[in-house]
Design a protein around this motif. Sequence first.
Motif, short mmCIF file in Angstrom:
data_model
loop_
_atom_site.label_atom_id
_atom_site.label_comp_id
_atom_site.label_asym_id
_atom_site.label_seq_id
_atom_site.Cartn_x
_atom_site.Cartn_y
_atom_site.Cartn_z
N LEU A 120 -1.43 -0.31 -1.10
CA LEU A 120 -1.66 -1.03 0.15
C LEU A 120 -0.53 -0.81 1.15
N THR A 121 0.70 -0.82 0.69
CA THR A 121 1.83 -0.65 1.61
C THR A 121 1.84 0.73 2.26
N GLU A 122 1.20 1.70 1.61
CA GLU A 122 1.12 3.04 2.20
C GLU A 122 -0.10 3.20 3.09
N ALA A 147 3.41 -7.44 -0.40
CA ALA A 147 3.17 -6.24 0.40
C ALA A 147 3.48 -6.51 1.88
N GLN A 148 3.10 -7.70 2.35
CA GLN A 148 3.41 -8.05 3.74
C GLN A 148 4.91 -8.09 3.97
N ARG A 149 5.67 -8.64 3.04
CA ARG A 149 7.13 -8.71 3.19
C ARG A 149 7.74 -7.31 3.18
N ALA A 153 9.74 -5.57 6.39
CA ALA A 153 11.08 -5.00 6.30
C ALA A 153 11.14 -3.59 6.86
N ARG A 154 10.01 -2.91 6.90
CA ARG A 154 9.95 -1.56 7.48
C ARG A 154 9.60 -1.59 8.97
N GLY A 155 9.38 -2.80 9.51
CA GLY A 155 9.00 -2.91 10.91
C GLY A 155 7.51 -2.83 11.14
#
Length: 411
Positions: A120-122, A147-149, A153-155
Amino acid sequence: MSLTSLTAPVDPLSALGAWQRQLRAQFPILRGADAPVYLDSAATAQKPQAVLDAVHTYLVTANANAGRGIYTWANRTTELVERTRERVKSFLDDPDPARSTVHFTSGTSEGLRTIARDWLTEHLRDGDEIIVPFADHQANAQPWLEAQRLLTARGVRITVHDMPYEAESKDYDQAALAGLVTDQTRFVAATHVHHIYGNDMNVHRIRDVVGPDVPICLDAAQSVGHLPVSTTDLDVDFVAFSGHKAMALPGTGAVWARGARGPAFTPGGWSGSPNTAGILSMEAAFDWLEAAGLENIDRWSVALGVRLTDGLARLDSYEVLGCPLSLTADSDVQRRQGIVTFRHRDIGSSDLGFILAEHGLMVRADGHCQARGGETDSSVRVSLHLYNTPDEIDRLLDVLATLDRRNGARA
């Protein structure tokens, strides 16, 4: 089976009695006149002799590490692991096994977290939205918040919406869900069978609401091994489940990924040594369950749940959680899939659990790992499988009725 009529001409508990007795006899831990009453199958299911034999045979004939050697035992172990991977696909009625993948895990929680962190994060971009069931098990809520956090953190800013529920039935509210879906909806997490209310959450309806392109992830911890699960019919993209709830060894599970919507699912990091004995036990468990007949297993568990809820509805001291219209034997609404959860109006749930244990009745009594939008007070959960009997339900109801009478005498 989502709907069961208790006014049907044939009672499943009568029609399937001989079938059930033959299968129950295959569970060594439950043999004997003084066998305990195990009512916690939603946590982990008991293991039939066939599964125990399969594990023993492997450990004494071919125990080695999979994918780490070229000698006979290592090759055999690798072959068995890959065979189990394909067995998972067939057990889930995979519509396209050549495209799909299966990743072995320690259970549903790890599986969902792996999907969240490694897929999901990708997949998400700034402004995307996801929909998450915050009144289900926290294993199907916490990973998506994690995943939201990570994305924040990546903007990358995403919006997490609460899956809406119908107040009375506890089912997902399909009309309200439709109001949440936008062009930015990229992912929906759902649960197949609720771990407290026991109801089938009618996931098959979600695809029509969210459209053909949104990936749907299914927590199937309380359905795989308990009733037929068809990824073809449900049209979901991920299924995470626990093997140990489906009669395999403890600490086993898998993620099935369709691979048709979004990027391919590839778990990150170095996988390390697999739990080979646990993985192989899943193949044996699935073979045993299919031979037993998942449709009949479902019918039996639902009928036991009906017997229990109908009995509880006659006792004034108990509140049964979930849809109140599904309690009595003459109700024609959706039935509970072998999970019944309740509270006593005066006796705390932990105390009630201890009382039942003293009578040889093993239930779960706590908060049941609810996510933030779920039940806030502890309760007693009875979860059933094909090895449970009508006599065990009656034994439980007798104890509960005694407590009900004592409570009435004090009132």
